[in-house]
Design an enzyme around this catalytic site. Structure first.
Site, PDB file in Angstrom:
ATOM      1  N   GLY A   1       2.622 -92.112 -35.010  1.00 41.56           N
ATOM      2  CA  GLY A   1       2.619 -91.516 -34.148  1.00 41.56           C
ATOM      3  C   GLY A   1       3.802 -90.026 -34.422  1.00 41.56           C
ATOM      4  O   GLY A   1       5.061 -90.342 -35.381  1.00 41.56           O
TER       5      GLY A   1
ATOM      6  N   ASN B   1      10.191 -96.889 -36.708  1.00 42.84           N
ATOM      7  CA  ASN B   1       9.852 -98.166 -37.736  1.00 42.84           C
ATOM      8  C   ASN B   1       9.350 -99.157 -38.433  1.00 42.84           C
ATOM      9  O   ASN B   1       9.651 -99.522 -39.934  1.00 42.84           O
ATOM     10  CB  ASN B   1      10.551 -99.056 -35.780  1.00 42.84           C
ATOM     11  CG  ASN B   1      11.447 -99.114 -35.703  1.00 42.84           C
ATOM     12  OD1 ASN B   1      12.590 -99.531 -36.708  1.00 42.84           O
ATOM     13  ND2 ASN B   1      11.960 -98.956 -34.832  1.00 42.84           N
TER      14      ASN B   1
ATOM     15  N   ASP C   1      11.277 -92.669 -29.284  1.00 43.50           N
ATOM     16  CA  ASP C   1      11.927 -93.181 -28.905  1.00 43.50           C
ATOM     17  C   ASP C   1      13.460 -93.796 -29.214  1.00 43.50           C
ATOM     18  O   ASP C   1      13.983 -95.069 -28.632  1.00 43.50           O
ATOM     19  CB  ASP C   1      10.786 -94.839 -29.749  1.00 43.50           C
ATOM     20  CG  ASP C   1       9.610 -94.840 -29.278  1.00 43.50           C
ATOM     21  OD1 ASP C   1       9.421 -93.719 -28.809  1.00 43.50           O
ATOM     22  OD2 ASP C   1       8.841 -95.216 -30.180  1.00 43.50           O
TER      23      ASP C   1
ATOM     24  N   ARG D   1       7.216 -89.550   0.096  1.00 39.27           N
ATOM     25  CA  ARG D   1       6.683 -90.884  -0.575  1.00 39.27           C
ATOM     26  C   ARG D   1       7.498 -91.458  -2.475  1.00 39.27           C
ATOM     27  O   ARG D   1       8.527 -90.513  -1.989  1.00 39.27           O
ATOM     28  CB  ARG D   1       5.081 -90.299  -1.884  1.00 39.27           C
ATOM     29  CG  ARG D   1       4.587 -90.132  -0.643  1.00 39.27           C
ATOM     30  CD  ARG D   1       3.269 -89.681  -1.438  1.00 39.27           C
ATOM     31  NE  ARG D   1       2.002 -89.298  -0.606  1.00 39.27           N
ATOM     32  CZ  ARG D   1       0.453 -87.829  -1.604  1.00 39.27           C
ATOM     33  NH1 ARG D   1       1.222 -87.912  -2.679  1.00 39.27           N
ATOM     34  NH2 ARG D   1      -0.453 -88.514  -0.401  1.00 39.27           N
TER      35      ARG D   1
ATOM     36  N   GLY E   1       8.019 -94.771 -25.004  1.00 36.79           N
ATOM     37  CA  GLY E   1       9.665 -94.846 -25.360  1.00 36.79           C
ATOM     38  C   GLY E   1       9.037 -96.759 -26.801  1.00 36.79           C
ATOM     39  O   GLY E   1       9.909 -97.188 -26.913  1.00 36.79           O
ATOM     40  N   HIS E   2       8.135 -96.856 -26.236  1.00 39.28           N
ATOM     41  CA  HIS E   2       7.545 -98.394 -27.040  1.00 39.28           C
ATOM     42  C   HIS E   2       8.334 -99.435 -26.376  1.00 39.28           C
ATOM     43  O   HIS E   2       8.429 -99.122 -25.172  1.00 39.28           O
ATOM     44  CB  HIS E   2       7.516 -98.662 -27.875  1.00 39.28           C
ATOM     45  CG  HIS E   2       6.855 -99.157 -28.835  1.00 39.28           C
ATOM     46  ND1 HIS E   2       5.735 -99.243 -28.472  1.00 39.28           N
ATOM     47  CD2 HIS E   2       7.070-100.368 -30.053  1.00 39.28           C
ATOM     48  CE1 HIS E   2       4.649-100.592 -29.378  1.00 39.28           C
ATOM     49  NE2 HIS E   2       6.471-101.287 -30.374  1.00 39.28           N
TER      50      HIS E   2
ATOM     51  N   GLU F   1       7.715 -97.443 -20.122  1.00 38.60           N
ATOM     52  CA  GLU F   1       7.031 -98.063 -20.579  1.00 38.60           C
ATOM     53  C   GLU F   1       6.591 -99.671 -20.374  1.00 38.60           C
ATOM     54  O   GLU F   1       5.804-100.296 -20.702  1.00 38.60           O
ATOM     55  CB  GLU F   1       5.336 -97.438 -20.799  1.00 38.60           C
ATOM     56  CG  GLU F   1       6.243 -97.495 -22.681  1.00 38.60           C
ATOM     57  CD  GLU F   1       5.091 -97.119 -23.955  1.00 38.60           C
ATOM     58  OE1 GLU F   1       3.786 -96.254 -23.600  1.00 38.60           O
ATOM     59  OE2 GLU F   1       6.117 -96.878 -25.264  1.00 38.60           O
TER      60      GLU F   1
ATOM     61  N   ARG G   1       5.263 -86.317 -26.734  1.00 34.34           N
ATOM     62  CA  ARG G   1       5.006 -85.935 -27.708  1.00 34.34           C
ATOM     63  C   ARG G   1       4.642 -84.839 -28.359  1.00 34.34           C
ATOM     64  O   ARG G   1       4.894 -84.280 -30.139  1.00 34.34           O
ATOM     65  CB  ARG G   1       4.835 -87.130 -28.763  1.00 34.34           C
ATOM     66  CG  ARG G   1       4.586 -88.179 -28.879  1.00 34.34           C
ATOM     67  CD  ARG G   1       4.018 -89.026 -29.561  1.00 34.34           C
ATOM     68  NE  ARG G   1       3.217 -89.070 -30.032  1.00 34.34           N
ATOM     69  CZ  ARG G   1       2.396 -90.333 -30.688  1.00 34.34           C
ATOM     70  NH1 ARG G   1       2.561 -91.073 -29.804  1.00 34.34           N
ATOM     71  NH2 ARG G   1       1.226 -89.997 -31.482  1.00 34.34           N
TER      72      ARG G   1
END
Ligand code: F6P
Length: 395
Positions: free
Chosen positions: A47, A148, A172, A207, A215-216, A267, A322
């Protein structure tokens, strides 16, 4: 005969050795002074993020400024280009004016590490193909920018005998062995702005708002953006949340007269029940949940409404995080990382990731870093101090 005279043979030998020594000495001095020509491969994989171009610019400027001659071969779309021999000879012009440009001028793609040893649909051995292209181009090194998975493949290529240097890229910030990755700070800026924007509308409507942050599998981005934007609840994958505690935090705010609550949710955030399942069962439960909801935040929103009766809205900034220009911090970091990588190449030092440790740029052996994930430690001082001011982590 003269040729058989031992004294003459001796002289010939001595002359040959002297020339050889002078020649080797000359080569050594050339190399030290940067007169030797170098051929460098460059690729960006996985990514993308904001400072890929800025980092490549740092590498290339460092090389051209310190070597008499250098050729840069950009592999198109990451490892894919290196596997299939799709590359382009790049010139200094290609790297001019790209400090502030997001994305990557040579493209990127995901080539999962676990599939690197699996032949492609035509039976091509990908690792062998990459080696062949490396040798065909007579490269001295390939500079690899990625996260990674990319780093694991870089380490594999090192084990296969190629000279590699890895530069840690990802929003991340999850690469083990470096305090920072480039792209992370720029993404914090964007995620923070997203939550800031939500703040004004949240206060008007009273609300509950959830902002889902990328951030995986780790929570660095959510932690930083959550703190920077004054989120009331921060949920991270490293700290599984208890729905009761999350709802209690919302109700506590309401009982104090606060009309709205903002949750920064990673996420990869996970509930306590889910975290307690065995890996296989968790995967199944996750898949089932995703059949009904687009992401964890939507499930959480439904759960909060059911428990508290609150009206909940979900915002997912997604890939916006990103995109765009690298922020000034990332521009400085990338330039330093790139320049340091160039220094390593000039000195013929290979097999390293260029890292940031305690504010210093250093080299970390790839074999030490590859395959490890750097998550947020729940006992980290930042988490503890955030809790001290009343931010709930749902635990
Ligand atoms: O690794 C960077 C990242 O943006 C993660 O935060 C996110 O989970 C993932 O990439 C998204 O991947 P893709 O761009 O393939 O959808």
């Amino acid at each position: 005969m003269r040729g058989q005279n031992p004294v003459h043979q001796m002289n010939k030998m001595q002359t040959f050795c002297s020339f050889a020594i002078i020649f080797v000495g000359f080569l050594f001095i050339c190399k030290k002074k940067g007169y030797a020509m170098k051929r460098i491969g460059l690729l960006t994989s996985g990514g993308d993020c904001q400072a890929l171009n800025a980092t490549m610019r740092g590498v290339v400027k460092g090389l051209t400024n310190n070597l008499k001659e250098v050729e840069i071969y950009g592999f198109i779309e990451g490892y894919k280009g290196m596997i299939y021999g799709n590359y382009r000879l790049l010139t200094s012009e290609d790297f001019s004016g790209i400090l502030t440009r997001g994305g990557t001028i040579i493209g990127s793609s995901r080539q999962p590490f676990k599939l690197m040893r699996v032949p492609d649909e035509n039976g091509l051995d990908k690792v062998e193909a990459m080696k062949q292209n490396y040798y065909k181009l007579r490269l001295d090194c390939v500079v690899i920018l990625g996260g990674n998975g990319t780093q694991k493949t870089a380490n594999l290529l090192r084990e296969e005998g190629l000279n590699v240097i890895h530069l840690p890229k990802t929003i991340d910030n999850d690469i083990w062995g470096t305090d920072l990755t480039f792209g992370y700070q720029s993404a914090i800026d964007i995620a923070t702005t997203a939550i800031d924007q939500i703040h004004t509308t949240a206060s008007s409507h009273g609300r509950v708002f959830i902002v889902e942050v990328m951030g995986h599998k780790v929570g660095w981005l959510t932690l930083s953006a959550g703190l920077a934007s004054g989120a009331d609840v921060i949920l991270l994958p490293e700290i599984p949340y208890d729905l009761d505690k999350v709802c209690a935090a919302i109700e506590k705010r309401h009982s104090r007269g606060k009309k709205f609550t903002i949750l920064a949710v990673a996420e990869g955030a996970i509930s306590k029940e889910m975290a307690e399942l065995k890996k296989k069962d968790r995967k199944k439960a996750m898949e089932k949940m995703l059949e009904k909801y687009p992401s964890v935040s939507y499930k959480l929103a439904a759960d909060i409404t059911e428990r508290t009766g609150s009206e909940v809205r979900v915002t997912v900034p997604g890939h916006v995080q990103r995109g765009g220009s690298p922020d000034p911090f990332d521009r400085v970091l990338s330039t330093k990382l790139g320049a340091y990588a160039a220094q390593l190449i000039v000195n013929d030092e290979y097999g390293y990731m260029v890292a940031t440790v305690n504010n210093q740029i250093v080299k970390v052996p790839l074999e030490e870093s590859a395959g490890q994930l750097k998550g947020v430690d729940p006992n980290d001082q930042t988490v503890q101090l955030a809790k001290y001011i009343g931010i709930s982590f749902g635990d």
